[in-house]
Enzyme design. Structure first.
Site, PDB file in Angstrom:
ATOM      1  N   GLU A  61      20.303 -29.238  41.769  1.00  0.00           N
ATOM      2  CA  GLU A  61      19.220 -29.674  42.640  1.00  0.00           C
ATOM      3  C   GLU A  61      18.017 -30.259  41.883  1.00  0.00           C
ATOM      4  OE1 GLU A  61      18.290 -26.384  45.237  1.00  0.00           O
ATOM      5  OE2 GLU A  61      20.060 -26.762  46.483  1.00  0.00           O
ATOM      6  N   GLU A  91      27.181 -27.684  48.503  1.00  0.00           N
ATOM      7  CA  GLU A  91      26.583 -26.453  49.025  1.00  0.00           C
ATOM      8  C   GLU A  91      26.364 -26.607  50.519  1.00  0.00           C
ATOM      9  OE1 GLU A  91      23.083 -24.797  47.215  1.00  0.00           O
ATOM     10  OE2 GLU A  91      23.696 -25.344  45.167  1.00  0.00           O
TER      11      GLU A  91
END
Length: 458
Positions: free
Chosen positions: A246, A365
């Protein structure tokens, strides 16, 4: 639209699911419930027979193996399909904690149990951390200095995953502070007397910090596994390298983040031409594609430095990554609104994969922080249905990985998204059904699954 048949209908299927849940909860203590592992999973001495590397062909993942290897049943092994250009769609999961829990002999059984149970649910890919920078039980104690004990824990994870036919996406650094992250790299530079900016954006731009990261990557990619003797760059258990979990920066950091992605993806490819590389971004659209900004969960998402289209178009990035957290991103919306948003989010990125990126899109995710199973099940159903439709139509939506799975008694590794899947029957059923559906699309029978997929495909 015709009515979808229920995946596990009828008394016999209900009994089968009950037996499966009993096995998943108590199988280690009830040996008569434990099936023999399929022979293609094992080599002499318990070593893996995963063969061939995962590659890309246009918008699809493919298996590059030309034919299995001794003892491999190509009709039942996803890692031994002789059709090197056959599209591959994946169902998988996240367990970030595998290396951490492999440091000590007392907790290694958790790792083995998770990998085995994941494989038995038909999930072929697990994403996990290959980093721990500074702090207690760190892999990288200081720049370029490692704890061999922790490195051997990562070695163990690779060998154990191979035993069960699970391929790993290995993430190389965290954007966030847990396990050190980019903040630790910046602190190391500051401690060495390097003049860096007040923000952690310098992680992406400062030559010294970039040299720290490159040295780390080289140590990982060229590592010789203590247990198997295989160099990481030669290990087909590795599905892909992920540059960062991320990556985010400030509103003005977009250009330096893009330059960092270009440089580091090229560097990984210089070290390893056999494995795929992805960025690890969440999928937020940036200001280079203003027509896409309405697909973001809020105006804030465009001001984080990442840019889904631009980042994913980088020459040495093989596939795009996307995350999905409706509960966190639009917390005040109703469940119905969140589900509708998620459907739009998936559709937008799959379309981009097909028409703009010309690359696979993997939803690495997806999670829900809502109590109980209702919210997560609603999200998973949308995600799984969308990626299944993509697979049937041979589109770029290549699969999804739920965040995050654990085994019992692991509260210290949990977060608000964690679950033990066999303790949530409805969620478990969705996950197994998706494995069955993708098995049918992929054209192979995953013999590690302990549930019969007959009737699970609509």
């Amino acid at each position: 639209m015709r009515e979808r048949r229920r995946a596990f209908a009828g008394p016999a299927a209900g009994l089968g699911l009950l037996l499966l849940l009993l096995y998943l909860n108590f199988g280690d203590r009830l040996p008569f419930l434990v099936p023999a592992l399929p022979p293609w999973r094992w080599g002499s001495g318990g070593r893996t027979i995963i063969s061939g590397f995962v590659g890309v062909n246009g918008t699809h993942f493919v298996l590059k193996t030309e034919g299995g290897g001794a003892g491999v049943d190509a009709s039942s092994s996803p890692s031994a399909i002789p059709r090197s250009r056959a599209p591959l769609y994946v169902n998988g999961w996240n367990s970030y904690w595998l290396m951490q829990q492999s440091i000590w002999g007392s907790t290694r059984p958790r790792v083995s149990r998770m990998l085995r149970r994941g494989a038995e649910m038909g999930m072929a890919v697990c994403r996990t951390w290959a980093f721990s920078d500074g702090g207690t039980d760190a892999l990288q104690i200081s720049p370029g200095h490692f704890d061999e004990r922790v490195f051997r824990a990562l070695d163990f994870v690779l060998v154990e995953a191979g035993k069960y036919g699970v391929r790993l996406i290995l993430s190389l650094v965290n954007n966030l502070d847990p396990f050190g992250g980019k903040a630790q790299y910046v602190k190391w530079a500051e401690d060495a007397g390097v003049n860096v900016s007040e923000t952690t954006d310098s992680f992406f731009s400062h030559p010294t910090i970039k040299s720290y990261y490159k040295a780390y990557v080289k140590s990982i990619v060229t590592r010789k596994n203590y247990y198997s003797g295989v160099k990481y760059y030669d290990d087909p258990v590795i599905f892909a390298w992920e540059l960062m979990n991320e990556p985010r920066g400030s509103n003005s950091s977009g250009p330096i983040l893009q330059a960092w992605i270009n440089e580091m993806a090229s560097y990984v490819k210089h070290l390893d031409q056999k494995h795929l590389v992805t960025v690890g971004i969440e999928g937020f659209y940036g200001h280079t594609t203003p027509e896409k900004l309405l697909n973001n969960p809020g105006e804030w998402a465009a001001d984080l430095g990442s840019d889904f289209i631009q980042n994913s178009l980088s020459e040495n990035i093989d596939f795009a990554s996307v995350h999905a957290y409706p509960d966190s991103w639009i917390p005040n919306a109703t469940l119905e609104e969140k589900v509708k948003y998620l459907a739009q989010w998936v559709d937008s990125h799959v379309t981009d994969g097909d028409k703009v990126l010309k690359k696979p899109v993997l939803f690495t995710e997806i999670g829900s922080s809502a109590p109980g199973s209702h919210g997560l099940d609603a999200f998973l159903k949308i995600m799984y249905d969308k990626t299944y439709e993509s697979a049937k139509k041979k589109l770029s939506g290549a699969g999804a990985l739920i965040w995050q799975l654990m085994v019992e008694a692991m509260e210290e590794c949990g977060d608000k998204f964690s679950l033990v899947p066999w303790e949530k029957p409805s969620t478990f059923e969705l996950m197994v059904q998706q494995s069955c559906r993708l098995e049918a699309v992929n054209g192979w029978s995953n013999s590690s699954m302990i549930y019969n997929c007959s009737g699970a495909v609509s």
